[in-house]
Scaffold this motif. Structure first.
Motif, PDB file in Angstrom:
ATOM      1  N   PHE A  17      -2.317   3.720   1.395  1.00  0.00           N
ATOM      2  CA  PHE A  17      -3.435   3.179   0.631  1.00  0.00           C
ATOM      3  C   PHE A  17      -3.049   1.843   0.013  1.00  0.00           C
ATOM      4  O   PHE A  17      -1.913   1.622  -0.371  1.00  0.00           O
ATOM      5  N   GLY A  18      -4.053   0.932  -0.001  1.00  0.00           N
ATOM      6  CA  GLY A  18      -3.848  -0.357  -0.651  1.00  0.00           C
ATOM      7  C   GLY A  18      -3.175  -1.414   0.191  1.00  0.00           C
ATOM      8  O   GLY A  18      -3.136  -2.581  -0.215  1.00  0.00           O
ATOM      9  N   THR A  19      -2.637  -1.044   1.347  1.00  0.00           N
ATOM     10  CA  THR A  19      -1.912  -2.001   2.170  1.00  0.00           C
ATOM     11  C   THR A  19      -2.388  -1.922   3.609  1.00  0.00           C
ATOM     12  O   THR A  19      -2.462  -0.832   4.184  1.00  0.00           O
ATOM     13  N   ALA A  20      -2.718  -3.076   4.189  1.00  0.00           N
ATOM     14  CA  ALA A  20      -3.140  -3.151   5.585  1.00  0.00           C
ATOM     15  C   ALA A  20      -2.354  -4.253   6.282  1.00  0.00           C
ATOM     16  O   ALA A  20      -2.013  -5.261   5.658  1.00  0.00           O
ATOM     17  N   PRO A  21      -2.057  -4.088   7.561  1.00  0.00           N
ATOM     18  CA  PRO A  21      -1.328  -5.118   8.296  1.00  0.00           C
ATOM     19  C   PRO A  21      -2.038  -6.470   8.305  1.00  0.00           C
ATOM     20  O   PRO A  21      -1.388  -7.509   8.341  1.00  0.00           O
ATOM     21  N   ASN A  22      -3.376  -6.444   8.270  1.00  0.00           N
ATOM     22  CA  ASN A  22      -4.150  -7.680   8.315  1.00  0.00           C
ATOM     23  C   ASN A  22      -5.049  -7.778   7.082  1.00  0.00           C
ATOM     24  O   ASN A  22      -6.250  -7.541   7.159  1.00  0.00           O
ATOM     25  N   PRO A  23      -4.478  -8.111   5.926  1.00  0.00           N
ATOM     26  CA  PRO A  23      -5.280  -8.185   4.696  1.00  0.00           C
ATOM     27  C   PRO A  23      -6.334  -9.289   4.783  1.00  0.00           C
ATOM     28  O   PRO A  23      -6.218 -10.222   5.567  1.00  0.00           O
ATOM     29  N   VAL A  24      -7.358  -9.148   3.944  1.00  0.00           N
ATOM     30  CA  VAL A  24      -8.487 -10.078   3.923  1.00  0.00           C
ATOM     31  C   VAL A  24      -8.676 -10.562   2.488  1.00  0.00           C
ATOM     32  O   VAL A  24      -8.691  -9.750   1.550  1.00  0.00           O
ATOM     33  N   THR A  25      -8.836 -11.867   2.308  1.00  0.00           N
ATOM     34  CA  THR A  25      -9.011 -12.444   0.975  1.00  0.00           C
ATOM     35  C   THR A  25     -10.459 -12.851   0.760  1.00  0.00           C
ATOM     36  O   THR A  25     -11.055 -13.540   1.598  1.00  0.00           O
ATOM     37  N   SER A  26     -11.031 -12.440  -0.360  1.00  0.00           N
ATOM     38  CA  SER A  26     -12.433 -12.724  -0.655  1.00  0.00           C
ATOM     39  C   SER A  26     -12.585 -14.096  -1.287  1.00  0.00           C
ATOM     40  O   SER A  26     -11.606 -14.773  -1.634  1.00  0.00           O
ATOM     41  N   GLY A  27     -13.831 -14.495  -1.490  1.00  0.00           N
ATOM     42  CA  GLY A  27     -14.123 -15.794  -2.075  1.00  0.00           C
ATOM     43  C   GLY A  27     -13.551 -15.973  -3.464  1.00  0.00           C
ATOM     44  O   GLY A  27     -13.124 -17.076  -3.839  1.00  0.00           O
ATOM     45  N   ARG A  28     -13.529 -14.915  -4.275  1.00  0.00           N
ATOM     46  CA  ARG A  28     -12.985 -15.010  -5.630  1.00  0.00           C
ATOM     47  C   ARG A  28     -11.521 -14.597  -5.702  1.00  0.00           C
ATOM     48  O   ARG A  28     -10.953 -14.492  -6.794  1.00  0.00           O
ATOM     49  N   GLY A  29     -10.918 -14.330  -4.555  1.00  0.00           N
ATOM     50  CA  GLY A  29      -9.476 -14.108  -4.544  1.00  0.00           C
ATOM     51  C   GLY A  29      -9.010 -12.669  -4.532  1.00  0.00           C
ATOM     52  O   GLY A  29      -7.810 -12.410  -4.700  1.00  0.00           O
ATOM     53  N   LEU A  30      -9.910 -11.701  -4.331  1.00  0.00           N
ATOM     54  CA  LEU A  30      -9.462 -10.329  -4.120  1.00  0.00           C
ATOM     55  C   LEU A  30      -8.796 -10.240  -2.752  1.00  0.00           C
ATOM     56  O   LEU A  30      -9.334 -10.753  -1.765  1.00  0.00           O
ATOM     57  N   VAL A  31      -7.646  -9.602  -2.693  1.00  0.00           N
ATOM     58  CA  VAL A  31      -6.943  -9.449  -1.419  1.00  0.00           C
ATOM     59  C   VAL A  31      -7.040  -7.982  -1.002  1.00  0.00           C
ATOM     60  O   VAL A  31      -6.352  -7.127  -1.554  1.00  0.00           O
ATOM     61  N   PHE A  32      -7.925  -7.704  -0.071  1.00  0.00           N
ATOM     62  CA  PHE A  32      -8.120  -6.339   0.407  1.00  0.00           C
ATOM     63  C   PHE A  32      -6.993  -5.992   1.382  1.00  0.00           C
ATOM     64  O   PHE A  32      -6.767  -6.700   2.359  1.00  0.00           O
TER      65      PHE A  32
ATOM     66  N   ALA B  56       4.611   6.463  -3.682  1.00  0.00           N
ATOM     67  CA  ALA B  56       3.311   6.314  -3.027  1.00  0.00           C
ATOM     68  C   ALA B  56       3.144   7.357  -1.932  1.00  0.00           C
ATOM     69  O   ALA B  56       2.081   7.957  -1.778  1.00  0.00           O
ATOM     70  N   ARG B  57       4.201   7.573  -1.156  1.00  0.00           N
ATOM     71  CA  ARG B  57       4.128   8.567  -0.078  1.00  0.00           C
ATOM     72  C   ARG B  57       3.947   9.988  -0.648  1.00  0.00           C
ATOM     73  O   ARG B  57       3.229  10.800  -0.072  1.00  0.00           O
TER      74      ARG B  57
END
Length: 444
Positions: A1-16, A334-335
């Motif tokens: 959870f919370g971590t992806a190989p290809n994260p995505v950054t939103s316009g206001r700077g949230l990093v999914f 986490a695990r």
């Protein structure tokens, strides 16, 4: 959870997918609310105040960020002006809180798929398509940072297939018809996102997989059957990614775990917090790989603690805080939390078992080994049944005795599907009700 190989950054700077889980709040109007241009001023106030309540509580709880899903109602898509005006009001509130408090929030815009207003539904020539795409475009310009949809191409076949437990027809609806519709629709959504500098989030097979889950919960169909349907939906939803969607996908796509395993995109998931919208047997396991943690949807009504969207946000925020604290204490902690989430669900329902990360990886290997979407769907479903059957035999999974026969029955039906798509189409076409299904709309 919370971590992806290809994260995505939103316009206001949230990093999914960049190391943190964020809440995603979805709310709708109270039952009986009239939606039209005459009621729009009052609707706009209600939506803006709901967002204000959520964001104010986020500030008070020192939230690191969140998303709000604007899942439009039919009237808001049929008349895009309504949806766009509501988006503007919500965006203004989000911008105010970003400016005053530095709070990072984004709005996911999810228009309805209104093409099934035509009878039979029309994929490519629907008179409702233009307004749906208009809402995507103008809604993105008005502040929608993530674009998603619950598309329904092939649902006119799948609904009957679910009630009769016809897995061959489910495969045809999703892997043949649904795939074609996804290609057509997501080329356009990705184009709109690109033109507006927004994020093409992803689709969800809610109308297929969640329909099966709800039917199983009400004991209309076997849970084993619903579990296999969930796996097949993953192949169809992956098409959005093939067309350029980057995630995070939409919450009620429990198949998101497969998209994350295969494509590495961040995902939004719902589980125990979706009970306000529907019951499910996957309350904890659904959060095991989540990057956004959602409540599905809740009516905007007054509760003892406050307005329901604010209350839902608080619950989601505390769940996200727990997951983020576990991640902050290192991979072993986490695990451990993830394992507890998984173990608490997977022994009581096959639908939870096929969402467990280890099983998702094994099923995903079979999916990607398929030469095309049809073979991928069949091989993934067969692997899911193998996992379910093994768990039953070793006594680690409780399945009602009357359902055990379905494991072999579904396996037999899957084995009867020709893996040559052209031949499968030839086999299936004479069996379809042409009063409900227009093959030409899907290029068949």
């Amino acid at each position: 959870f919370g971590t992806a190989p290809n994260p995505v950054t939103s316009g206001r700077g949230l990093v999914f997918g960049g190391g943190r889980v964020y809440p995603e709040v979805n709310f709708t109007v109270a039952e009986g609310t009239v939606i039209n241009r005459a009621t729009l001023p009052a609707l706009a106030v209600a939506y803006a105040e709901a967002v204000r309540g959520i964001l104010q509580r986020a500030v008070e709880l020192h939230s690191s960020g969140l998303t709000i899903e604007f899942e439009t109602l039919l009237e808001m898509t049929l008349d895009p002006f309504i949806g766009v005006e509501l988006m503007k009001r919500m965006y203004d509130v989000a911008e105010e809180y970003h400016r005053k408090h530095g709070l990072k929030s984004e709005i996911r815009l999810t228009p309805n798929d209104t093409r099934d207003f035509d009878h039979p539904p029309k994929s490519s020539t629907s008179r409702y398509l233009d307004n749906m795409l208009k809402l995507f475009d103008e809604g993105a310009k008005a502040g929608g940072d993530l674009l998603s949809i619950e598309s329904v191409g092939g649902k006119e076949i799948c609904d009957d297939a679910l009630t009769t437990c016809d897995i061959r027809r489910v495969v045809f609806a999703l892997a043949v018809v649904g795939v074609r519709d996804m290609r057509f629709l997501w080329k356009q959504i990705v184009g709109i996102a690109r033109d507006n500098g927004k994020i093409a989030g992803g689709d969800t097979a809610c109308g297929f997989g969640n329909t099966a889950m709800v039917l199983a919960e009400r004991q209309y169909i076997p849970r084993v059957f619903a579990a296999v349907v969930r796996v097949i939906t993953a192949v169809r939803s992956l098409v959005a990614v093939e067309e350029g969607a980057t995630g995070p996908d939409k919450d009620c796509g429990y198949e998101g775990v497969y998209l994350k395993a295969i494509a590495g995109i961040p995902i939004s998931m719902e589980g125990k917090m979706s009970a306000c919208a529907h019951l499910s047997p996957v309350g904890n396991v659904a959060s095991a790989c989540a990057d956004l943690w959602s409540n599905e949807s809740i009516q905007n009504i007054k509760l003892l603690g406050g307005m329901s969207p604010t209350v839902s946000f608080e619950q989601l925020e505390y769940d996200a805080r727990l997951m983020n604290t576990a991640s902050g204490q290192g991979p072993s902690t986490a695990r451990m939390l993830q394992n507890l989430m998984v173990e608490s669900d997977i022994h009581t329902d096959p639908q939870a078992l096929v969402l467990a990360p280890d099983n998702v990886i094994e099923i995903s290997k079979e999916i990607v080994s398929g030469r095309d979407h049809l073979e991928a769907s069949v091989k993934g479903a067969q692997k899911a049944l193998e996992i379910i059957g093994a768990a039953v035999r070793e006594g680690s999974l409780v399945v009602p005795k009357k359902e055990l026969v379905w494991i072999d029955r579904i396996q037999g039906d899957l084995a009867s599907i020709p893996l040559d798509e052209g031949r499968f189409i030839e086999d299936m076409m004479p069996t379809l009700d042409t009063t409900k299904f227009d093959a030409r709309e899907y290029g068949l």
